[in-house]
Motif scaffolding. Structure first.
Motif, short mmCIF file in Angstrom:
data_model
loop_
_atom_site.label_atom_id
_atom_site.label_comp_id
_atom_site.label_asym_id
_atom_site.label_seq_id
_atom_site.Cartn_x
_atom_site.Cartn_y
_atom_site.Cartn_z
N TYR A 117 -1.23 -25.20 77.35
CA TYR A 117 -2.28 -25.50 76.37
C TYR A 117 -3.11 -24.24 76.11
N TRP A 118 -3.49 -23.55 77.17
CA TRP A 118 -4.30 -22.33 77.02
C TRP A 118 -3.48 -21.18 76.48
N VAL A 119 -2.20 -21.14 76.77
CA VAL A 119 -1.34 -20.09 76.21
C VAL A 119 -1.28 -20.24 74.70
N GLY A 120 -1.19 -21.46 74.21
CA GLY A 120 -1.17 -21.69 72.77
C GLY A 120 -2.46 -21.25 72.10
N ILE A 121 -3.59 -21.57 72.71
CA ILE A 121 -4.88 -21.19 72.14
C ILE A 121 -5.05 -19.67 72.17
N PHE A 122 -4.73 -19.05 73.31
CA PHE A 122 -4.91 -17.60 73.42
C PHE A 122 -3.95 -16.85 72.50
N SER A 123 -2.72 -17.30 72.39
CA SER A 123 -1.78 -16.61 71.50
C SER A 123 -2.23 -16.71 70.05
N CYS A 124 -2.73 -17.85 69.65
CA CYS A 124 -3.23 -18.00 68.28
C CYS A 124 -4.46 -17.12 68.07
N PHE A 125 -5.35 -17.09 69.04
CA PHE A 125 -6.54 -16.24 68.96
C PHE A 125 -6.14 -14.77 68.78
N LEU A 126 -5.22 -14.33 69.60
CA LEU A 126 -4.80 -12.93 69.56
C LEU A 126 -4.07 -12.59 68.27
N LEU A 127 -3.11 -13.41 67.88
CA LEU A 127 -2.34 -13.14 66.67
C LEU A 127 -3.18 -13.29 65.40
N PHE A 128 -4.06 -14.28 65.38
CA PHE A 128 -4.94 -14.47 64.22
C PHE A 128 -5.84 -13.25 64.05
N SER A 129 -6.42 -12.78 65.15
CA SER A 129 -7.29 -11.60 65.09
C SER A 129 -6.52 -10.38 64.63
N LEU A 130 -5.32 -10.23 65.14
CA LEU A 130 -4.50 -9.08 64.78
C LEU A 130 -4.15 -9.09 63.29
N VAL A 131 -3.72 -10.23 62.79
CA VAL A 131 -3.37 -10.33 61.36
C VAL A 131 -4.60 -10.12 60.50
N PHE A 132 -5.72 -10.71 60.87
CA PHE A 132 -6.95 -10.58 60.08
C PHE A 132 -7.40 -9.12 60.02
N LEU A 133 -7.45 -8.46 61.16
CA LEU A 133 -7.95 -7.09 61.18
C LEU A 133 -6.99 -6.11 60.55
N VAL A 134 -5.70 -6.34 60.67
CA VAL A 134 -4.73 -5.46 60.02
C VAL A 134 -4.84 -5.59 58.50
N GLN A 135 -5.01 -6.80 58.02
CA GLN A 135 -5.13 -6.99 56.58
C GLN A 135 -6.44 -6.43 56.04
N LYS A 136 -7.51 -6.64 56.75
CA LYS A 136 -8.81 -6.20 56.26
C LYS A 136 -9.05 -4.71 56.46
N SER A 137 -8.31 -4.09 57.36
CA SER A 137 -8.49 -2.65 57.54
C SER A 137 -7.75 -1.85 56.48
N GLY A 138 -6.84 -2.49 55.78
CA GLY A 138 -6.15 -1.82 54.69
C GLY A 138 -4.87 -1.14 55.12
N THR A 139 -4.41 -1.36 56.34
CA THR A 139 -3.17 -0.72 56.77
C THR A 139 -1.94 -1.38 56.16
N VAL A 140 -2.05 -2.64 55.79
CA VAL A 140 -0.96 -3.33 55.10
C VAL A 140 -1.25 -3.24 53.61
N GLY A 141 -0.24 -3.04 52.83
CA GLY A 141 -0.42 -2.86 51.39
C GLY A 141 -0.83 -4.12 50.67
N VAL A 142 -2.07 -4.51 50.82
CA VAL A 142 -2.61 -5.67 50.12
C VAL A 142 -3.29 -5.17 48.86
N THR A 143 -2.81 -5.60 47.73
CA THR A 143 -3.38 -5.14 46.47
C THR A 143 -4.61 -5.95 46.13
#
Length: 129
Positions: free
Chosen positions: A6-32
């Motif tokens: 149960y906690w592995v699911g929550i922590f993995s979502c927390f980590l992956l969600f943060s990673l995707v959010f920050l990568v997109q908002k930092s501009g490293t991924v080509g988001v137009t």
């Protein structure tokens, strides 16, 4: 063992969600950011929900939801203080809330896929007999 997954699911979502959010908002991924364009980068938030739902033993929708909701304040704080904010706080909050929606949708897609596989397996076993 169930509480551990149960906690592995929550922590993995927390980590992956943060990673995707920050990568997109930092501009490293080509988001137009052109006029009248949809945010197709939000579809990447399906992956954290899908993976968290897979890693959870029970409550496969609740784990991605809790992980994403715990990650939103951290992501907004990091975005505001360490990355150059391009939009107002309310626009960033709206983006984060829609990202939570897509994350939970990823968990639901995992459940749909799992149910379809189980139904197909039962049908093939019944057809052989």
């Amino acid at each position: 063992m169930v509480g551990y997954r149960y906690w592995v699911g929550i922590f993995s979502c927390f980590l992956l969600f943060s990673l995707v959010f920050l990568v997109q908002k930092s501009g490293t991924v080509g988001v137009t950011e052109s006029e009248h364009h949809g945010e197709t980068g939000l579809l990447l938030f399906i992956l954290p929900g899908f993976i968290a739902s897979y890693l959870s033993s029970k409550q496969r929708i609740l784990c991605p939801l809790l992980g994403a909701l715990c990650a939103v304040p951290l992501c907004l704080i990091i975005r505001h203080f360490w990355l150059t904010p391009g939009h107002s706080f309310w626009q960033e909050l709206a983006y984060a809330v829609s990202a939570v929606f897509w994350c939970v949708l990823g968990g639901m897609l995992y459940l749909l896929m799992r149910a379809m596989i189980h139904a197909w397996q039962r049908f093939s076993v019944r057809k052989k007999n």
